[in-house]
Scaffold this active site. Structure first.
Site, PDB file in Angstrom:
ATOM      1  CG  HIS A 128      -9.368  -5.659  -2.239  1.00 36.70           C
ATOM      2  ND1 HIS A 128      -8.294  -4.680  -2.364  1.00 36.70           N
ATOM      3  CD2 HIS A 128      -9.340  -5.936  -0.793  1.00 36.70           C
ATOM      4  CE1 HIS A 128      -7.769  -4.581  -1.284  1.00 36.70           C
ATOM      5  NE2 HIS A 128      -8.079  -5.201  -0.342  1.00 36.70           N
TER       6      HIS A 128
ATOM      7  CB  THR B 181      -3.254  -3.030  -3.337  1.00 35.71           C
ATOM      8  OG1 THR B 181      -2.682  -4.289  -2.961  1.00 35.71           O
ATOM      9  CG2 THR B 181      -4.801  -2.903  -3.186  1.00 35.71           C
TER      10      THR B 181
ATOM     11  CE1 TYR C  64      -4.011  -1.615   0.203  1.00 41.66           C
ATOM     12  CE2 TYR C  64      -3.255  -2.719   2.126  1.00 41.66           C
ATOM     13  CZ  TYR C  64      -4.178  -2.753   1.091  1.00 41.66           C
ATOM     14  OH  TYR C  64      -5.495  -3.506   1.168  1.00 41.66           O
TER      15      TYR C  64
END
Lengths: 280, 280, 280, 280
Positions: C255, C155, C129
């Protein structure tokens, strides 16, 4: 209970009828796939309404075979209505008059055509099963016309009775206090159950003619002198054939899903037939 | 209970069978998606019946591999029928005779082919699993032909056993009082469970040959002298290939949803295969 | 209980986990439409298997980013695995080794990358992230590469946390005995709930950078010196863009249905992406 | 209970409202097919999101009829809101202000337009039913404009009240302590039930003009001096017609499935209308 729709009527019927009558009325053939499609395919129809068209005056009036009705809906022939109420087909005739729609009386009615025809103002058509015994068929048809029926409705989807498991499980039979008045000559006015089988199975196998062909439309018109409507056609090609043999109307029907299971729903079959012969 | 349809038979079986037999018979592979499709895809088939065709005479007679049967339906090979009844495959043979249809006897039957063939009038075909031990395979096949089987049915969709979770959960096994008489030479006549796994998993892994190819159709015909039908083809291209290698018939089947899950239903796969080789 | 499939694992988990962990693991965003599609769209995939091809030798081996694995399946990054078991991500690493597949370690793991990397033979990729605090991002990424991670997995579908109602209802939080070791510099190592809201909502809003663009792929590769895989792309045009900016791999993912609800299932989105960049 | 979504609100409402209010609010026409489609067709909409676009700044602001709102969503006209809470339409106006969206006040509101308009900052549009008594219609419309309504919303899908079975079953009526303040001149300010029928059936049949046509759009604009939006159009051709007669906006709506059942869902009807007149 406040009866607002057909489901309410079905619920009420389930409370009031004995199982012999209830299973007969609500059952379809085999796995009841067509019975369910007949219902669910209606739910899939989508309307695309217009607005701002001034709908203060509206009319569903229509003319069928020279007769005028208040809406393009009629009462289909349903057998043995005294199973549900002792007034049976006579009560239905009163409803038809109240709504100004045609009533088709079943050959296998539990009240004779002469008695139903006495209901003031009823516009009766007569549903015909053609028997192996053609002389008797002719006699019943002429009796119906004489009583005032203005059209014949020839059922063509029942050369043999559908495989109705509900009727088999309850050993369906016509109760002793009832009879089929149009069958007295056939000595088949009573419909007892046989060995865990619906009484209708033997009744059909013994009496109904499975050799019916297109020429029987012409034959029926000739012996009756009234228009013949063919009931039970589900295909455009058969509809064209029927029209060519003199059918004056076609009822697109799979017999309420009670004859051959897995058949298309009636409402899905309708457009192709209407396209093919709707303007004959 | 009045047995009217297949669902009734399944309900009755659930009452009578022990869980070892019941889970074996009713289970499919993995999530049983294909098992359910095999059933539900039938419900989606729509018939478009014709009317007024004189149906007083009707016949489903057909000729398959030179033999005449009363309808184009046969009895598929089902293993270990004595799990359900001590008469097992012999009882099924009597049913086949009564209906005049072919019966395919499984290699993994619980009654020997010689005993089943003694049922008067039975028309037997023999289902073949090809073993790694080809000599034994040849011996069993020749024994079947000698007993009177007039065709071989080669199963091609089971190089390994399907992942059958129901069989694993109950630790499926052949009860001690039963055996597989065609497997005595393979010393695999008994099928005990192994460590919470179906006994069939080891049975297949040890015995069945996963190296099968098209030439094995030719080999089987040569060693047997009878026609070879291939069972388990689901694609038009494979069907064409099978015909080219001498297959005399094809059974479109996904093994009842018991081998590879997520496969198409058999009834959906059928039209493409029929189009490709139906008129060979 | 005999664990045979994923449903068994889910049932077992429901018995063993507390509701804080269970609702976190099994929940999706909003009405969970995408969560359900992710599952049900798999059931609609139909296989068309071939037969008689000699399947005695079979292999799923594949090479990804120069590494060889036993099957083309990897372990997706899942946060906070110590919620389920005190061995957490270390236990998962042992499983990855046993199956010889890659393991992607989440930035929000509950065990530090250095500890997971000590599992003998594990092939680790590191999920990233990108934080508003880019210096800390760089430090964590370099720490992961130094520990032995051979690729980064960026991501891109979580600029804000999905609206996860299950987490809100239970006031999801990381239990006090656990922490997020990669977040110690961010002083966000603990994830307490806030006013009936999941603790993750504030955690994301405070730390994650919603201004991410394509250039960040290049930036990550530059600061890490390892290949960057982009996770969360669901469209062919975005996939082409990612490849043009140096992405070395794409993980088509929504996700797990936990970010934007009503999105297409991942398996349905896959073919278009594979067609667009599968052979880059 | 933690209210997180619309379903939560519906559950809470079911606990708090009496059946007269609850059945009125949640019911649709006839079999409620359209009511269910209105909901389920939303679930079938699939989003295809893009990634890596820098979403740190986002805005849903829009301008409608010269007014700026925070999102392109407004509050539809809902009748008789004091059934749910004694603050009724005033409370809704406060919500509209809080979210900065337009509020459409129903002609059949239970609080007068002058009172609702006193809520500081509310941007009010006024929903119009055209009565047979045009003088009264004109008076109400001018009163609404005088109170501060900046647009009229003409409902065109209710020349007759939908067949709402839930309202019939409970004998829906406006409780005695409430009235419809815009109807005082029509002497229809109270809506009592009649003989097991919803009080709205007679209310509509007596007051609403079913002869509405396109010219009434022009008439309303003329008597009010404010833009007229047409609510209840579901077809592209009708939308083009409405625009040609001066409609300044169109609300694609099937009246929440409460008027004609079996109609398409509003969300499915929207794209064709938007294509036809979206850029007028």
């Amino acid at each position: 209970m406040n009866i607002l729709n057909l489901q309410d009527i079905e619920q009420e019927a389930a409370l009031r009828l004995d199982s012999n009558a209830l299973e007969y009325y609500r059952g379809g053939a085999a796995d009841e796939l067509t019975l369910r499609r007949n219902r669910s395919d209606f739910d899939d129809i989508v309307l695309y309404p217009r607005v701002l068209r001034d709908v203060s005056h509206r009319s569903l009036r229509c003319t069928l075979l020279g007769q005028t009705f208040d809406m393009p809906i009629g009462i289909a022939p349903t057998a043995m209505q005294c199973l549900a109420h002792h007034e049976g087909e006579r009560a239905t005739a009163h409803a038809a008059v109240a709504m100004n729609v045609p009533m088709i009386l079943s050959t296998t009615s539990t009240i004779a055509v002469e008695d139903v025809a006495q209901v003031e103002g009823v516009q009766l058509w007569f549903q015909v099963y053609v028997y192996k015994d053609r002389a008797t068929t002719q006699e019943i048809v002429q009796r119906a016309v004489h009583a005032g029926c203005t059209a014949l409705v020839l059922t063509v989807d029942a050369p043999y009775l559908g495989k109705r498991e509900r009727e088999a499980r309850i050993g369906f039979h016509l109760p002793e206090h009832l009879c089929l008045p149009h069958y007295t000559r056939l000595q088949a006015a009573h419909v007892p159950a046989h060995q865990g089988e619906s009484g209708l199975v033997r009744h059909f196998a013994q009496n109904i003619d499975p050799a019916l062909t297109w020429n029987d439309i012409l034959w029926l018109e000739k012996i009756s002198g009234v228009p013949v409507i063919v009931k039970g056609i589900m295909r455009a090609d058969d509809a064209i054939q029927a029209a060519a043999y003199g059918a004056r109307g076609i009822i697109v029907s799979n017999h309420g899903g009670r004859q051959l299971d897995t058949v298309q729903s009636s409402i899905r079959a309708l457009p192709a037939v209407a396209d093919a012969v709707g303007h004959c």
